[in-house]
Design an enzyme around this catalytic site. Structure first.
Site, mmCIF file in Angstrom:
data_model
loop_
_atom_site.group_PDB
_atom_site.id
_atom_site.type_symbol
_atom_site.label_atom_id
_atom_site.label_comp_id
_atom_site.label_asym_id
_atom_site.label_seq_id
_atom_site.Cartn_x
_atom_site.Cartn_y
_atom_site.Cartn_z
ATOM 1 C CG HIS A 18 79.936 13.265 -2.481
ATOM 2 N ND1 HIS A 18 80.417 14.329 -1.770
ATOM 3 C CD2 HIS A 18 80.961 12.836 -3.243
ATOM 4 C CE1 HIS A 18 81.690 14.529 -2.083
ATOM 5 N NE2 HIS A 18 82.040 13.625 -2.972
ATOM 6 C CB CYS A 40 81.563 10.213 -9.706
ATOM 7 S SG CYS A 40 79.862 9.816 -10.159
ATOM 8 C CD GLU A 41 85.691 14.634 -3.919
ATOM 9 O OE1 GLU A 41 86.680 15.269 -3.508
ATOM 10 O OE2 GLU A 41 84.545 14.820 -3.503
ATOM 11 C CB ILE A 42 89.177 10.687 -6.118
ATOM 12 C CG1 ILE A 42 89.284 12.205 -5.879
ATOM 13 C CG2 ILE A 42 90.570 10.118 -6.374
ATOM 14 C CD1 ILE A 42 90.128 12.596 -4.684
ATOM 15 C CG PHE A 61 87.968 11.162 -1.460
ATOM 16 C CD1 PHE A 61 88.556 10.555 -0.359
ATOM 17 C CD2 PHE A 61 87.955 12.540 -1.534
ATOM 18 C CE1 PHE A 61 89.130 11.330 0.647
ATOM 19 C CE2 PHE A 61 88.531 13.314 -0.548
ATOM 20 C CZ PHE A 61 89.111 12.708 0.550
#
Length: 193
Positions: free
Chosen positions: A38, A82-84, A41
């Site tokens: 992860h 892949c967050e923000i 963000f």
């Protein structure tokens, strides 16, 4: 962590996801546990980056993020949430990584698009900037809450007013049986009294 991962896999999970560091990913991968990382963000680490915000908005931060992608892949991960991450940065990284990329607010260039079911279905009045709702379950939840409050209020008011329970909601007894019951109660009270 390892015990939890083994438990998940033996219970039928295909893989595990972790926002932990490369050493944890390497440990899991070395045990032949498919692991997804992860990056960008990471909510539980939001205080480390100062707020809920996109990660990779400067060239330096984007290069650092790219390095984290490479280290995650080298550690043995097969995929990464892949967050923000800015969409253009995600597009450049996606072209260069062998990881399966899962975009949560990181633009369309990833291999997989992801949103939480609660966001898709509109379960909250407030959506994250990166989400879109195709439903309005929040309105239905509110209608259910309002109907529940109305029903409970109606019950309370009728109990307090004496209209519930009515004859239709209680069991009856034949007059002769009630008379016999009362007589036996009275006889019992006299014998014990």
């Amino acid at each position: 962590m390892l015990r939890t991962a083994f438990s998940a896999i033996t219970s039928g999970a295909d893989a595990v996801i972790t926002g932990r560091g490369h050493d944890t990913v390497r440990m899991l991968a070395n045990e032949q546990i498919p692991v997804m990382g992860h990056l960008g963000f990471v909510p539980r680490k939001s205080t480390w980056v100062g707020a809920i915000r996109a990660v990779g908005k400067t060239a330096d931060e984007a290069l650092e993020l790219w390095d984290r992608f490479r280290r995650l892949e080298d550690a043995g991960a097969f995929a990464v949430e892949c967050e923000i991450i800015p969409a253009d940065v995600m597009a450049e990284i996606n072209r260069r990584t062998g990881l399966v990329t899962v975009s949560l607010g990181s633009g369309p260039a990833a291999d997989v698009m992801f949103l939480f079911t609660s966001d898709i279905c509109g379960e909250s009045d407030r959506l994250p900037r990166h989400a879109r709702s195709w439903g309005n379950l929040a309105a239905l939840h509110k209608a259910v809450r309002d109907a529940r409050v109305a029903a409970l209020s109606g019950f309370r008011n009728e109990v307090a007013g004496g209209s519930y329970p009515g004859n239709a909601e209680v069991a009856g007894i034949a007059d002769a049986e009630l008379t016999a019951f009362r007589a036996r109660l009275k006889a019992d009270e006299i014998s014990k009294g």
